[in-house]
Write a protein that holds these residues in place. Structure first.
Motif, PDB file in Angstrom:
ATOM      1  N   LYS A  81    -106.062 -13.621 -38.291  1.00 47.90           N
ATOM      2  CA  LYS A  81    -107.081 -13.268 -39.273  1.00 47.90           C
ATOM      3  C   LYS A  81    -106.594 -13.612 -40.676  1.00 47.90           C
ATOM      4  O   LYS A  81    -105.417 -13.448 -40.991  1.00 47.90           O
ATOM      5  N   ALA A  82    -107.519 -14.089 -41.509  1.00 50.74           N
ATOM      6  CA  ALA A  82    -107.189 -14.364 -42.906  1.00 50.74           C
ATOM      7  C   ALA A  82    -107.102 -13.037 -43.649  1.00 50.74           C
ATOM      8  O   ALA A  82    -108.016 -12.215 -43.568  1.00 50.74           O
ATOM      9  N   VAL A  83    -106.004 -12.803 -44.361  1.00 53.60           N
ATOM     10  CA  VAL A  83    -105.806 -11.550 -45.087  1.00 53.60           C
ATOM     11  C   VAL A  83    -105.260 -11.824 -46.482  1.00 53.60           C
ATOM     12  O   VAL A  83    -104.667 -12.865 -46.747  1.00 53.60           O
ATOM     13  N   THR A  84    -105.468 -10.860 -47.370  1.00 49.96           N
ATOM     14  CA  THR A  84    -104.884 -10.899 -48.704  1.00 49.96           C
ATOM     15  C   THR A  84    -104.676  -9.464 -49.168  1.00 49.96           C
ATOM     16  O   THR A  84    -104.994  -8.524 -48.441  1.00 49.96           O
ATOM     17  N   THR A  85    -104.120  -9.293 -50.337  1.00 49.43           N
ATOM     18  CA  THR A  85    -103.949  -7.965 -50.922  1.00 49.43           C
ATOM     19  C   THR A  85    -104.614  -7.961 -52.292  1.00 49.43           C
ATOM     20  O   THR A  85    -104.860  -9.015 -52.886  1.00 49.43           O
ATOM     21  N   SER A  86    -104.868  -6.776 -52.792  1.00 50.70           N
ATOM     22  CA  SER A  86    -105.484  -6.666 -54.116  1.00 50.70           C
ATOM     23  C   SER A  86    -104.549  -7.216 -55.199  1.00 50.70           C
ATOM     24  O   SER A  86    -105.003  -7.797 -56.179  1.00 50.70           O
ATOM     25  N   ARG A  87    -103.251  -7.058 -55.004  1.00 52.41           N
ATOM     26  CA  ARG A  87    -102.305  -7.595 -56.003  1.00 52.41           C
ATOM     27  C   ARG A  87    -102.299  -9.119 -55.990  1.00 52.41           C
ATOM     28  O   ARG A  87    -102.262  -9.750 -57.039  1.00 52.41           O
ATOM     29  N   VAL A 113    -109.212  -4.924 -60.451  1.00 55.19           N
ATOM     30  CA  VAL A 113    -109.554  -5.359 -59.091  1.00 55.19           C
ATOM     31  C   VAL A 113    -109.797  -4.130 -58.214  1.00 55.19           C
ATOM     32  O   VAL A 113    -110.769  -4.088 -57.453  1.00 55.19           O
ATOM     33  N   LEU A 114    -108.949  -3.118 -58.336  1.00 49.37           N
ATOM     34  CA  LEU A 114    -109.139  -1.893 -57.560  1.00 49.37           C
ATOM     35  C   LEU A 114    -110.452  -1.209 -57.935  1.00 49.37           C
ATOM     36  O   LEU A 114    -111.182  -0.720 -57.065  1.00 49.37           O
TER      37      LEU A 114
END
Length: 69
Positions: free
Chosen positions: A14-20, A33-34
């Motif tokens: 799965k493609a994932v990322t983080t808010s940072r 962003v949060l």
């Protein structure tokens, strides 16, 4: 231009990322962003949608504080 691989990685297919990562990639403040996530995602989608598509995480900053990511 930055590479998309700096923003998105694959995890269990799965493609994932983080808010940072998102904030850094788009040159935005992480707090903004949060806040955007809270107002645009949490406030407008069902709990089921959020549970299926997002995972809340924390990270430790340089001062050792546990913060949302």
């Amino acid at each position: 231009m930055q590479e998309l691989t700096e923003l998105v990685t694959l995890s269990n297919g799965k493609a994932v990322t983080t808010s940072r990562k998102f904030a850094k990639y788009f040159n935005k403040r992480h707090a903004n962003v949060l806040q955007l996530f809270q107002t645009r995602i949490m406030g407008k989608h069902s709990a089921e949608f959020i549970e299926l598509n997002f995972q809340l995480n924390e990270y430790r900053d340089s001062r050792g504080r546990s913060l949302p990511e």
